[in-house]
Scaffold this motif. Sequence first.
Motif, mmCIF file in Angstrom:
data_model
loop_
_atom_site.group_PDB
_atom_site.id
_atom_site.type_symbol
_atom_site.label_atom_id
_atom_site.label_comp_id
_atom_site.label_asym_id
_atom_site.label_seq_id
_atom_site.Cartn_x
_atom_site.Cartn_y
_atom_site.Cartn_z
ATOM 1 N N GLU A 12 -9.712 -2.305 8.150
ATOM 2 C CA GLU A 12 -8.320 -2.002 7.829
ATOM 3 C C GLU A 12 -7.388 -2.438 8.963
ATOM 4 O O GLU A 12 -6.296 -2.960 8.712
ATOM 5 N N ARG A 13 -7.824 -2.231 10.192
ATOM 6 C CA ARG A 13 -7.011 -2.654 11.334
ATOM 7 C C ARG A 13 -6.840 -4.173 11.324
ATOM 8 O O ARG A 13 -5.742 -4.692 11.554
ATOM 9 N N ARG A 16 -4.363 -5.296 8.609
ATOM 10 C CA ARG A 16 -2.966 -5.064 8.998
ATOM 11 C C ARG A 16 -2.513 -6.098 10.027
ATOM 12 O O ARG A 16 -1.401 -6.631 9.951
ATOM 13 N N THR A 19 -1.622 -9.361 8.383
ATOM 14 C CA THR A 19 -0.305 -9.392 7.724
ATOM 15 C C THR A 19 0.810 -9.513 8.753
ATOM 16 O O THR A 19 1.787 -10.235 8.523
ATOM 17 N N TYR A 20 0.682 -8.842 9.889
ATOM 18 C CA TYR A 20 1.707 -8.952 10.940
ATOM 19 C C TYR A 20 1.744 -10.373 11.497
ATOM 20 O O TYR A 20 2.831 -10.937 11.717
ATOM 21 N N LEU A 63 2.341 -7.621 3.347
ATOM 22 C CA LEU A 63 2.336 -6.528 4.319
ATOM 23 C C LEU A 63 2.462 -5.190 3.601
ATOM 24 O O LEU A 63 1.718 -4.245 3.884
ATOM 25 N N TRP A 64 3.410 -5.128 2.643
ATOM 26 C CA TRP A 64 3.562 -3.893 1.862
ATOM 27 C C TRP A 64 2.319 -3.626 1.026
ATOM 28 O O TRP A 64 1.819 -2.494 0.972
ATOM 29 N N VAL A 66 -0.863 -4.652 1.314
ATOM 30 C CA VAL A 66 -2.064 -4.269 2.060
ATOM 31 C C VAL A 66 -1.944 -2.838 2.574
ATOM 32 O O VAL A 66 -2.892 -2.047 2.502
ATOM 33 N N ARG A 67 -0.772 -2.476 3.105
ATOM 34 C CA ARG A 67 -0.575 -1.100 3.577
ATOM 35 C C ARG A 67 -0.777 -0.104 2.429
ATOM 36 O O ARG A 67 -1.395 0.951 2.601
#
Length: 307
Positions: A12-13, A16, A19-20, A63-64, A66-67
């Motif tokens: 998960e890290r 994220r 995506t950043y 980004l949205w 995946v979060r």
Amino acid sequence: MNTAPAPRADNERLMRLATYASVATATILIIAKLAAWAMTGSVAILSTLIDSALDAAASLVNLWAVRHALTPADHDHRFGHGKAEPLAGLGQAAFILGSGALLLVEAVKRFFQPEEVTQGFIGIGVMVFSIVMTLGLVMFQKFVLTRARSVAIAADSLHYSGDVLINGSVIISLGSGMVLGWTFLDPLFAIAIALFLLWNAWSIAIGSMDMLMDRELSEDERARIIDIAKSHDEVLGLHDLRTRLSGQIGFIQMHLELDPQLPLVRAHAIADGVEKAIEAAFPNFEVIIHQDPAGIRESHPGADDRV
């Protein structure tokens, strides 16, 4: 899928971070290409600028998504939020389809009304910079995809992998215009890029729809599941195998056919063993097994007669 998964928190890290990194890369490239287009007037550079703007929009959506997809299952969403990823994929496809069509119109117009490209060396320099940035991002995305299955990140990686080829084609276009005076290559490459974007949109839309519509795993993967289940000595057969994906999580369910005289405790132990064997071969899949007495085939809506 043959490799044991990394701890889920690490996956998960990494997702994220991917995506950043995607949003940051797209933002930097938009600024660089905007400056290059303003100085050169190249429609091929304009096409890559549009593509980077699309990438930024798609990356923000990712980004949205995946979060949201990584949000744990709750009372109202017992199967999790994984389908936020294919929904984002459809959004990406729509962005790309519209922009690809607009670029195609502009490129065809420029093909019949060619304009000389100026400051070509600046454009080439920006394209080389873009290739280096994009390759770094794609390599990181590919690494993340070896650790976690993500439709959204895979779609993003597809965009940026294509961008490497697109930026390379622009270098050829600018170079030929400067050295040989072939101004027709600038809009010609832009047309090719537009068609590539349209093809990408179609591919992403199909993959996203497959997940949203609960498409079965491939025949090879289904056959592998069947072989694992039947490898247990006390399993006499199986039927009603169903599989689907939902973001990071997959679901496998089936009916095992066992000796009708087995005690319930033993039937449960057999099913538990088969379940663990399948989960070992298919990390991040939830396996649900129902035990049936051999010789009794129940009728279920959507049952699969292949097994």
